[in-house]
Design an enzyme around this catalytic site. Structure first.
Site, PDB file in Angstrom:
ATOM      1  N   CYS A 192      15.121  14.443 -43.388  1.00  0.00           N
ATOM      2  CA  CYS A 192      16.839  14.827 -42.847  1.00  0.00           C
ATOM      3  C   CYS A 192      17.691  15.084 -44.088  1.00  0.00           C
ATOM      4  CB  CYS A 192      17.100  13.694 -42.192  1.00  0.00           C
ATOM      5  SG  CYS A 192      18.878  13.887 -41.346  1.00  0.00           S
ATOM      6  N   TYR A 238      26.768  10.564 -37.662  1.00  0.00           N
ATOM      7  CA  TYR A 238      26.035  10.717 -36.205  1.00  0.00           C
ATOM      8  C   TYR A 238      26.476   9.192 -35.718  1.00  0.00           C
ATOM      9  CZ  TYR A 238      23.400  14.540 -36.972  1.00  0.00           C
ATOM     10  OH  TYR A 238      23.022  15.864 -37.226  1.00  0.00           O
TER      11      TYR A 238
END
Length: 421
Positions: A164, A244
């Site tokens: 990621c 997030y």
């Protein structure tokens, strides 16, 4: 060295190509194969990729193909960056959850589950073909939801590591604020994919001085603005959550916001059309500036670093990756997939030890891991009840009535991608 990129027709790909070209001493690729079923996109992206290599003097050969088996044959590593259903499916993932008052997002909540259900079976099918072509090949997964997809790959016995760009993006931002090189910044980055916190920012390596308190004191407003969280949240926590976490910490505010503006999927779809038009210009020989707004910043640097280490080259010895827990977080099963700094080499990734986590963080990690257990079961075995159970377990859903309605909507919007529906 041969690398294959499955999903090579993505508008992300020139970012990756630029990294391969610039960092060829770290990862000397002799053959790069871009694999994608969308021949029209592949032609545009492949043409630009060859021009980028030529402009930067890279001697490697770039091949484009829609034949997966031919593309992965003899590859030393295969990068997965596919999107099952394309931007149209993403648009749905980001809208129908809002009808039930839940966050519409492509990697977490109900939309994230929909993407996992579409993606896991396809990725496992690709991985089996990679294994048949070359059982020693490494699979690097950039396909979201990375944690769930990587766990499915590992549980099926594949040589896989998840990647990621959140950690490397924060590393670059902190380095800029501290006026040091990125290589001097080590993050105490702990959690699950898209559910992480920076518990420390260290200079010089994993045992270096933790400068996070001073960083927050001096630059807290800028960091909070970037994360779109109130400054007082960072001050009270004393850590930096990934952006997030906003879906968890400001859920209702985010739902109201998403309901009143165009979806991110719509923005990205428009951006992709413009990018593909640019890619078709034979005079373009570098990644356009617009690509930075597409997402995936620093993906190329992270991918090159990881591939180089896995294949025995000159990659960084410690990198943030997604891999098996194996006791790192004692409150999770060994086969949970976590996102932490790890020592990476030819044998894979071994997580570094992390401090004992406060229940504030450990509790949410355990909660989302339980959801991921159920999400993988639903992706592998199908069935309405398994979808419902996964949704009910997710902290962004968690209510019986919401889970019932979301289950019906998820199945209705994804029937063409669910073999059991």
């Amino acid at each position: 060295m041969k690398l294959a990129v499955v999903g090579g027709g993505s508008t992300y790909t020139p970012e990756l190509i630029d990294g391969f070209a610039r960092l060829r001493d770290t990862l000397p690729v002799s053959e790069l194969v871009l694999v994608d079923p969308a021949a029209d996109r592949l032609e545009l992206v492949g043409g630009l990729a060859r021009r980028i290599f030529a402009k930067q003097g890279h001697p490697g050969k770039i091949i484009t193909t829609s034949d997966l088996d031919a593309g992965v044959a003899d590859a030393d590593a295969v990068l997965l960056q596919l999107r099952v259903g394309g931007q149209a499916a993403r648009q749905q993932d980001e809208t129908w959850p809002l009808e039930c008052g839940c966050v519409g997002q492509e990697t977490t909540g109900a939309g994230g589950l929909a993407k996992a259900l579409r993606t896991v079976p396809v990725v496992l099918g690709i991985a089996e073909r990679v294994r048949r072509a070359n059982p020693d090949a490494w699979i690097i997964d950039f396909t979201n939801p990375v944690g769930i997809v990587t766990r499915a790959l590992l549980q099926a016995g594949h040589k896989a590591v998840g990647l990621c760009n959140v950690a490397i993006g924060l590393q670059r931002k902190f380095a800029k604020l501290l006026q040091v090189t990125p290589g001097e910044v080590h993050l105490d980055h702990v959690g699950l994919n898209h559910l992480t916190w920076e518990f420390g920012v260290r200079l010089g390596g994993p045992a270096g001085e933790n400068v996070l308190p001073g960083l927050l004191a001096e630059h807290g407003d800028a960091i909070a603005d970037d994360l779109r969280l109130p400054r007082q949240v960072l001050d009270r926590l004393g850590v930096v959550p990934s952006y997030y976490l906003r879906y968890f910490y400001s859920h209702d505010e985010v739902v109201r916001e998403l309901a009143t503006k165009p979806s991110r999927a719509a923005e990205v779809a428009a951006m992709e059309r413009e990018l593909l038009e640019m890619y078709g210009d034979p005079a373009l020989e570098e990644k356009p500036e617009l690509l930075a707004k597409r997402g995936g910043a620093f993906y190329s640097e992270a991918a090159v670093d990881l591939a180089a280490s896995l294949l025995g080259g000159g990659g960084s010895p410690v990198q943030v990756v997604n891999t098996y827990n194996n006791g790192t977080l004692p409150f999770l099963a060994d086969d949970a997939v976590i996102e932490v700094p790890a020592r990476v080499g030819r044998d894979g990734a071994v997580p570094l030890p992390v401090p004992r986590l406060d229940p504030l963080y450990a509790g949410l990690i355990a909660h989302v891991t339980a959801y991921e257990d159920l999400a993988i079961e639903a992706a592998l075995r199908g069935g309405r009840d398994r979808v419902f159970r996964a949704l009910l377990a997710h902290p962004l859903v968690g209510q019986y009535d919401h889970a019932e309605k979301l289950t019906d909507r998820l199945i209705a919007h994804n029937r063409e991608h669910l073999s059991w529906a």
